[in-house]
Write a protein that holds these residues in place. Structure first.
Motif, PDB file in Angstrom:
ATOM      1  N   GLN A 185      -0.386 -45.215 -35.513  1.00 12.68           N
ATOM      2  CA  GLN A 185      -0.874 -45.833 -34.288  1.00 12.68           C
ATOM      3  C   GLN A 185      -1.021 -47.342 -34.412  1.00 12.68           C
ATOM      4  N   CYS A 186      -0.880 -47.864 -35.618  1.00  4.51           N
ATOM      5  CA  CYS A 186      -1.120 -49.285 -35.844  1.00  4.51           C
ATOM      6  C   CYS A 186       0.171 -50.087 -35.934  1.00  4.51           C
ATOM      7  N   LEU A 187       1.318 -49.443 -35.733  1.00  6.81           N
ATOM      8  CA  LEU A 187       2.579 -50.166 -35.821  1.00  6.81           C
ATOM      9  C   LEU A 187       2.679 -51.190 -34.693  1.00  6.81           C
ATOM     10  N   PRO A 188       3.199 -52.377 -34.961  1.00 10.12           N
ATOM     11  CA  PRO A 188       3.426 -53.333 -33.878  1.00 10.12           C
ATOM     12  C   PRO A 188       4.472 -52.812 -32.907  1.00 10.12           C
ATOM     13  N   CYS A 193       1.429 -39.587 -30.325  1.00  6.08           N
ATOM     14  CA  CYS A 193       0.085 -40.022 -29.956  1.00  6.08           C
ATOM     15  C   CYS A 193       0.151 -40.645 -28.568  1.00  6.08           C
ATOM     16  N   GLN A 194      -1.018 -40.922 -28.012  1.00  3.63           N
ATOM     17  CA  GLN A 194      -1.087 -41.431 -26.651  1.00  3.63           C
ATOM     18  C   GLN A 194      -0.389 -42.784 -26.516  1.00  3.63           C
ATOM     19  N   GLY A 223      -5.673 -36.174 -36.298  1.00  2.84           N
ATOM     20  CA  GLY A 223      -6.291 -37.331 -36.913  1.00  2.84           C
ATOM     21  C   GLY A 223      -6.703 -38.393 -35.928  1.00  2.84           C
ATOM     22  N   MET A 224      -6.417 -38.196 -34.634  1.00  2.19           N
ATOM     23  CA  MET A 224      -6.791 -39.202 -33.647  1.00  2.19           C
ATOM     24  C   MET A 224      -8.301 -39.212 -33.462  1.00  2.19           C
ATOM     25  N   THR A 225      -8.836 -40.351 -33.026  1.00  5.66           N
ATOM     26  CA  THR A 225     -10.267 -40.460 -32.825  1.00  5.66           C
ATOM     27  C   THR A 225     -10.728 -39.581 -31.690  1.00  5.66           C
ATOM     28  N   VAL A 276       2.762 -43.675 -23.990  1.00  8.31           N
ATOM     29  CA  VAL A 276       2.737 -44.733 -22.973  1.00  8.31           C
ATOM     30  C   VAL A 276       3.958 -45.638 -23.105  1.00  8.31           C
ATOM     31  N   ILE A 277       4.295 -46.011 -24.337  1.00  5.05           N
ATOM     32  CA  ILE A 277       5.425 -46.925 -24.548  1.00  5.05           C
ATOM     33  C   ILE A 277       6.752 -46.256 -24.231  1.00  5.05           C
TER      34      ILE A 277
END
Length: 283
Positions: free
Chosen positions: A57-60, A88-89, A38-40, A93-94
């Motif tokens: 992907q939109c979580l703070p 997801c990417q 579902g990623m862009t 990273v985090i």
């Protein structure tokens, strides 16, 4: 116990009971596959044709950090973190960019995961847990991997086999940031000789919590001047006079427990008064 709202949220994203190939980072792993599909598509130049970003992907960042800390459990935290970086990417990273997530090292990991955790934790202090009866790798292999990092050991909680003492690094090198040392054998064993830790040097002043069971650790060289809690159980070589000397030097103790010590004939306070002004527990 009822789950908190954040624990329920975390469980909506992840499933448990992964197979070994899934935990090793299989790109078809069920945790990541749906999200990755579902990623862009970065190669699509038309923003209007891209699907909306998945909610995950939109979580703070603050909420994401809470989820990571809840999902990476105490049994196999490194395997759990490797699962998380497949989402997801942004999550990769985090998670990979936060060394403190990787500082719990347990024996319930593969050797590959163990090395990954030691690498990803950078130079931060390590909390180490090993139970020979519940671990995936043997004590000798485990301590061979973590031994060179003894300078980073913050805590060591180890249930050891009844064979030869496997902590060679602990016998010969200092552990300058060690705060907690629990080394236990659940079986009585005939040992060749007492084991001296830290090359015979005193323990670091950071060491506050010590528990020794069924292991012939030489107590007096440790000093234990700054130790707050001392538990000695079935110590096979400790003499009562040695225990008395340790207590006289450990005036900061707020907890002391002693059980099943062979030499208790002269375990008295007749020599000198022992002052433990902050003692709260005596067992």
């Amino acid at each position: 116990m009822e789950l908190t709202w954040i624990q329920k949220l975390a469980r909506t994203f992840f499933t448990t009971g992964q197979s070994s190939h899934e935990a090793d980072g299989d790109p078809d792993h069920s945790i990541s596959k749906g999200y990755l599909e579902g990623m862009t598509d970065p190669g699509n130049p038309d923003p209007g044709s891209r699907p909306p970003a998945p909610a995950v992907q939109c979580l703070p960042n603050e909420l994401l950090i809470d989820i990571v800390q809840l999902y990476a459990g105490p049994v196999s935290p490194i395997r759990d973190l490797i699962n998380l970086i497949l989402v997801c990417q942004r999550w990769r990273v985090i998670v990979e960019g936060t060394p403190s997530f990787w500082c719990l090292i347990t024996g319930n990991e593969t050797r590959t995961h163990l090395r990954r955790g030691l690498q990803m934790s950078k130079q931060l202090p390590l909390n180490i847990k090993y139970d020979t009866e519940a671990s995936l790798i043997g004590a000798e292999t485990f301590f061979e991997e973590i031994g060179p990092h003894i300078g980073r050991w913050k805590s060591l909680v180890a249930v050891l086999p009844i064979l030869d003492f496997p902590l060679a690094e602990l016998e010969t090198k200092p552990a300058p940031v060690l705060e907690k040392l629990h080394i236990v054998s659940n079986y009585k064993h005939t040992w060749r000789a007492p084991v001296t830790l830290f090359g015979g040097a005193p323990a670091a002043p950071t060491l506050k919590d010590v528990r020794i069971k069924n292991l012939p650790i030489a107590l007096q060289p440790l000093g234990l001047v700054e130790t707050r809690r001392l538990w000695l159980e079935a110590h096979p070589s400790a003499k009562s006079t040695e225990i008395m000397r340790v207590l006289r030097a450990s005036s900061n103790l707020d907890g002391f427990a002693l059980s099943d010590i062979q030499d208790q004939n002269d375990l008295t306070l007749v020599e000198d008064m022992i002052r433990l002004p902050v003692l709260k527990y005596l067992g």
